[in-house]
Write a protein that holds these residues in place. Structure first.
Motif, mmCIF file in Angstrom:
data_model
loop_
_atom_site.group_PDB
_atom_site.id
_atom_site.type_symbol
_atom_site.label_atom_id
_atom_site.label_comp_id
_atom_site.label_asym_id
_atom_site.label_seq_id
_atom_site.Cartn_x
_atom_site.Cartn_y
_atom_site.Cartn_z
ATOM 1 N N THR A 84 37.627 26.646 43.364
ATOM 2 C CA THR A 84 37.408 27.128 41.995
ATOM 3 C C THR A 84 38.424 28.212 41.643
ATOM 4 N N GLY A 85 38.751 28.292 40.389
ATOM 5 C CA GLY A 85 39.618 29.370 39.908
ATOM 6 C C GLY A 85 40.516 28.919 38.771
ATOM 7 N N GLU A 111 42.999 30.408 37.687
ATOM 8 C CA GLU A 111 44.393 30.766 37.927
ATOM 9 C C GLU A 111 45.132 29.754 38.803
ATOM 10 N N ASP A 136 36.814 27.881 35.950
ATOM 11 C CA ASP A 136 35.667 28.789 36.035
ATOM 12 C C ASP A 136 34.736 28.567 34.854
ATOM 13 N N GLY A 175 34.978 32.627 43.430
ATOM 14 C CA GLY A 175 33.866 32.751 42.496
ATOM 15 C C GLY A 175 32.547 33.210 43.080
ATOM 16 N N ASP A 223 32.652 34.740 38.176
ATOM 17 C CA ASP A 223 32.143 34.336 39.482
ATOM 18 C C ASP A 223 30.801 33.638 39.296
HETATM 19 MG MG MG Z 1 38.003 33.125 41.149
#
Ligand code: MG
Ligand code: AMP
Length: 413
Positions: free
Chosen positions: A184-185, A187, A227, A251, A258
């Motif tokens: 996850t993320g 970025e 996210d 997260g 998160d």
């Molecule tokens: Mg993250």
């Protein structure tokens, strides 16, 4: 004291590990052909289907003869090699016999070539042989019905060899754990894409996938989720539908994006949400039915250390092993070691044998985002929290992650 904003109490690492192991019962068994069983754990013991060896064999190259003839010369009747059946011997007779060949009827011992003289068709032992000398009796390795390999054994090359010797073609082993991996993320871009601006490459996906495969899991990559709760929930549900273990990366902290902890709580039951250790305080563990869910922190170092300390023992339990907790090995600091002030710290380190002692040095700065602190590390050095720097030579404990090199090798080249 900083203001606590997480509702999850910090659980001691040992307690958290116990909760994980208790929630991971061995997976069901299946029948697997011998060669495919490498690395799998026996769910049932393997019993010897027959006596091993099944005939009396010679353990040396020499002369098969009767002990009762003492030191008298024996007439040489011929030769028997491994895989042949020799002729029966009478009193005063002998046969040349090779290692592994069946001892012929009438013979009760074998005298090594070095301990007898062969002359003019006769053999004279240098001293009176003893009945049973240099023989491998029937069933001396295993009796028919005896346990050859106990349940719970991880099958390595040696066990595969034992199975082959016994003619066992299939074994009952625990199923391999299936792991679904979710990264996850917002970025992140895939490792082979080119990040622009503040984006970074997903390094956890490839690293965790490699580790999980190396440890014998079947890995399904669920992808990189933004996210957003709906997107992460949909992928988590997909993982839950097929896997024994779902591992997520990122997260799990208390940032605005998160989302993993609330999703785990929605889909299952959380067993801990924070651990009193470094690196990886926000590690989260939950179960949903029989499936284990690990929410690893996104920091690459924390993610890997948590994988080693928590996910690996769980996988070993699921795969059928009994003793799965990491072991602590005594060692000595090879340089001054600075503990974290607030929590037990599992620093990445290089352990080496030096003058008969296991000596450990860190891989350099230990920031949990510093992937390089893992490169070449073959140990985690466990430092209790404190303000005092441990001097070089201080006793410490390590968890070994790989082979240890050292200054006393078997030969030198
Ligand atoms: Mg993250
Ligand atoms: P998070 O746990 O999501 O708050 O992430 C903590 C830090 O780890 C952030 O700096 C992230 O950019 C970084 N990070 C998270 N996921 C990954 C990943 N898959 N690969 C590399 N770095 C990551």
């Amino acid at each position: 004291m900083p203001h606590e904003i997480s509702p999850y109490p910090m659980v001691p690492l040992e307690e958290a590990l116990c909760r994980v192991v208790r929630a991971a019962p061995p997976l069901p068994a299946e029948r697997v052909p011998r060669q495919a069983a490498l690395g799998r754990v026996l769910a049932e013991p393997v019993l010897a289907p027959e006596d091993q060896p099944s005939f009396v064999a010679s353990t040396v190259d020499g002369y098969a003869m009767r002990a009762a003839d003492g030191v008298l010369p024996r007439r040489l009747r011929g030769e028997v090699a491994a895989g042949e059946a020799g002729e029966a011997l009478g009193p005063g007779e002998c046969l040349r016999i090779m290692t592994g060949a069946p001892v012929p009827p009438g013979a009760d011992c074998v005298v090594m070539f070095e301990w007898a003289e062969q002359r003019d068709g006769f053999v004279i032992p240098e001293r009176a042989p003893v009945a049973g000398e240099n023989l491998r009796p029937v069933g001396s390795d295993l009796r028919a019905g005896e346990e050859a390999i106990p349940a719970g054994t991880r099958l390595g090359p040696v066990e595969i060899g034992v199975l082959a010797a016994l003619g066992v073609r299939e074994v009952t082993v625990h199923r391999r754990p299936k792991v679904a991996l979710l990264i996850t993320g917002d970025e992140l871009v895939a490792a082979d894409a080119t990040p622009t601006g503040p984006a970074i490459r997903d390094s956890n996906g490839p690293a965790l996938q490699a580790a999980l495969s190396e440890w014998g899991a079947e890995v399904e990559f669920l992808g990189i989720a933004r996210d957003r709760p709906e997107e992460q929930e949909a992928l988590l549900r997909r993982g839950l539908a097929s896997a024994d273990v779902v591992v997520t990366s990122g997260g799990v902290s208390v940032g605005s994006y998160d989302l993993i902890k609330p999703l785990f709580a929605k889909l299952g039951q959380i067993h801990f949400g924070r651990i009193f250790f470094r690196p990886g305080k926000p590690l989260t563990f939950a179960t949903a039915g029989r499936t284990l869910l690990f929410g690893l922190p996104g920091n690459p170092v924390s993610a890997y250390v948590c994988l080693v300390l928590f996910v690996r023992p769980a996988l070993r339990r699921l795969a059928g092993e009994q003793e799965v907790l990491p072991t602590l090995v005594p060692a000595f600091a090879g340089e001054p070691l600075r503990p974290a002030a607030d929590r037990p710290d599992y620093q990445r380190a290089i352990a080496r044998w030096e003058q008969g002692r296991l000596v450990v040095r860190t891989t350099g700065p230990q920031g949990s985002s510093r992937l390089r602190s893992l490169v070449g590390a073959n140990a985690l050095v466990v430092l209790p929290p404190g303000e005092t720097v441990l001097p070089a030579g201080a006793p410490v404990e390590v968890i070994l992650l790989g082979p240890v090199a050292g200054d006393r090798t078997l030969g030198q080249c």
